[in-house]
Design an enzyme around this catalytic site. Sequence first.
Site, PDB file in Angstrom:
ATOM      1  N   HIS A   1      -3.348   0.740  -4.545  1.00  0.00           N
ATOM      2  CA  HIS A   1      -2.811  -0.375  -5.343  1.00  0.00           C
ATOM      3  C   HIS A   1      -3.233  -0.140  -6.796  1.00  0.00           C
ATOM      4  O   HIS A   1      -4.412  -0.277  -7.128  1.00  0.00           O
ATOM      5  CB  HIS A   1      -3.351  -1.713  -4.840  1.00  0.00           C
ATOM      6  CG  HIS A   1      -2.813  -2.106  -3.505  1.00  0.00           C
ATOM      7  ND1 HIS A   1      -1.922  -3.158  -3.335  1.00  0.00           N
ATOM      8  CD2 HIS A   1      -3.026  -1.597  -2.271  1.00  0.00           C
ATOM      9  CE1 HIS A   1      -1.622  -3.264  -2.046  1.00  0.00           C
ATOM     10  NE2 HIS A   1      -2.286  -2.333  -1.386  1.00  0.00           N
TER      11      HIS A   1
ATOM     12  N   ALA B   1       3.068  -2.192   3.812  1.00  0.00           N
ATOM     13  CA  ALA B   1       2.861  -1.177   4.837  1.00  0.00           C
ATOM     14  C   ALA B   1       2.368  -1.897   6.080  1.00  0.00           C
ATOM     15  O   ALA B   1       1.468  -2.730   6.003  1.00  0.00           O
ATOM     16  CB  ALA B   1       1.830  -0.154   4.367  1.00  0.00           C
TER      17      ALA B   1
ATOM     18  N   SER C   1       0.822  -1.208   0.000  1.00  0.00           N
ATOM     19  CA  SER C   1       0.000   0.000   0.000  1.00  0.00           C
ATOM     20  C   SER C   1       0.859   1.262   0.000  1.00  0.00           C
ATOM     21  O   SER C   1       1.731   1.446   0.848  1.00  0.00           O
ATOM     22  CB  SER C   1      -0.902   0.020   1.236  1.00  0.00           C
ATOM     23  OG  SER C   1      -1.825  -1.029   1.208  1.00  0.00           O
TER      24      SER C   1
ATOM     25  N   HIS D   1      -5.571  -9.508  -1.676  1.00  0.00           N
ATOM     26  CA  HIS D   1      -5.748  -9.836  -0.261  1.00  0.00           C
ATOM     27  C   HIS D   1      -6.979 -10.713  -0.090  1.00  0.00           C
ATOM     28  O   HIS D   1      -7.940 -10.618  -0.859  1.00  0.00           O
ATOM     29  CB  HIS D   1      -5.950  -8.566   0.579  1.00  0.00           C
ATOM     30  CG  HIS D   1      -4.925  -7.502   0.362  1.00  0.00           C
ATOM     31  ND1 HIS D   1      -4.963  -6.661  -0.733  1.00  0.00           N
ATOM     32  CD2 HIS D   1      -3.850  -7.132   1.110  1.00  0.00           C
ATOM     33  CE1 HIS D   1      -3.934  -5.815  -0.660  1.00  0.00           C
ATOM     34  NE2 HIS D   1      -3.255  -6.082   0.443  1.00  0.00           N
TER      35      HIS D   1
ATOM     36  N   TYR E   1      -9.126 -10.344   2.219  1.00  0.00           N
ATOM     37  CA  TYR E   1     -10.277  -9.524   2.613  1.00  0.00           C
ATOM     38  C   TYR E   1     -11.005  -8.911   1.415  1.00  0.00           C
ATOM     39  O   TYR E   1     -12.117  -8.389   1.568  1.00  0.00           O
ATOM     40  CB  TYR E   1      -9.876  -8.438   3.616  1.00  0.00           C
ATOM     41  CG  TYR E   1      -8.921  -7.373   3.115  1.00  0.00           C
ATOM     42  CD1 TYR E   1      -9.308  -6.392   2.208  1.00  0.00           C
ATOM     43  CD2 TYR E   1      -7.609  -7.328   3.590  1.00  0.00           C
ATOM     44  CE1 TYR E   1      -8.437  -5.423   1.774  1.00  0.00           C
ATOM     45  CE2 TYR E   1      -6.724  -6.356   3.164  1.00  0.00           C
ATOM     46  CZ  TYR E   1      -7.152  -5.399   2.257  1.00  0.00           C
ATOM     47  OH  TYR E   1      -6.270  -4.431   1.820  1.00  0.00           O
TER      48      TYR E   1
END
Length: 308
Positions: free
Chosen positions: A83, A135, A52, A105, A107
């Site tokens: 991104h 990050a 990120s 990801h 999520y």
Amino acid sequence: MSPPATKTQKQEFRLKKEETRTGYTYEEYKQTADWLLSKTKHRPTLAIICGSGLGALGELLKDQVAFNYSDIPNFPHSTVPGHAGRLIFGNLNGKPYVCMQGRFHSYEGYPLWKVTFPIRVFHLIGVKTLIVTNAAGGLNKDYKVGDIMIIIDHINMPGFASQNPLIGPNEDRFGPRFPPMSDAYDKELRKLILAAGEELNLSEKMREGVYCSIGGPNFETIAESRLLRSLGADAVGMSTVPEVIVARHCGLRVLGMSLITNEVVMDYNCKTTANHEEVLQAGKDSAKLLEKLVTLLLQHYEKSNNLF
């Protein structure tokens, strides 16, 4: 005779079929790898994944050939702010590299075998070394925003709940059924990055520590943060570990770096809270610093081909 399936029913059937899968086939990985090789003359042996706010690393490359993730066969799409969702092939100091501007990801709704799809594609196009950046929130009280943590080990929290990218039938053409992770982060690569930091007078900002991966997308509670710190984690984030597991399964050498973008809240009297905008801003503020570090690292890497 039953009526023919409607377009909506066909879409629902495809989605249900997708949900029952445990991974891509070897042929699907090969299809994507062959497609990329047919579209560029670059033949990289090193890949970089940008976390990120760190996508500027991709702009270091010259003579770029870039692809939107949405245009690459079988590639998932990146949906997270910060991104860019591009795969960039290019040269730096005359050497070819490939860089992901943005990652995937769990999520976002992707199973881990989709999150890690690019890693095996990199392996098939000839990549031998992977640099992963992210990050992360600082759990270690000695860490400050802007510090760069070189990952020496990780804690895979989703793995404790059987969330692992290697679940399902093992593909022996990529690696063994039970790959070790005690040597996940390459010692020689860690020495190179620390040497690069010392040359740039960044030793005060350079750390070595343990990265903990959680599922997200919510940030950690205070109790969770205290637990992770008690387990030995120095920084926490929502990525990286699944990619590292698959990279090591393929035999790639791995260097991991966490940019500390926020101090994790562990005090109930604290009035501040973590937010993604803070993460992106911290990434932007430290981008130039990280660019210099990675550029010098790659110069060391190019001179140390006997190690790789």
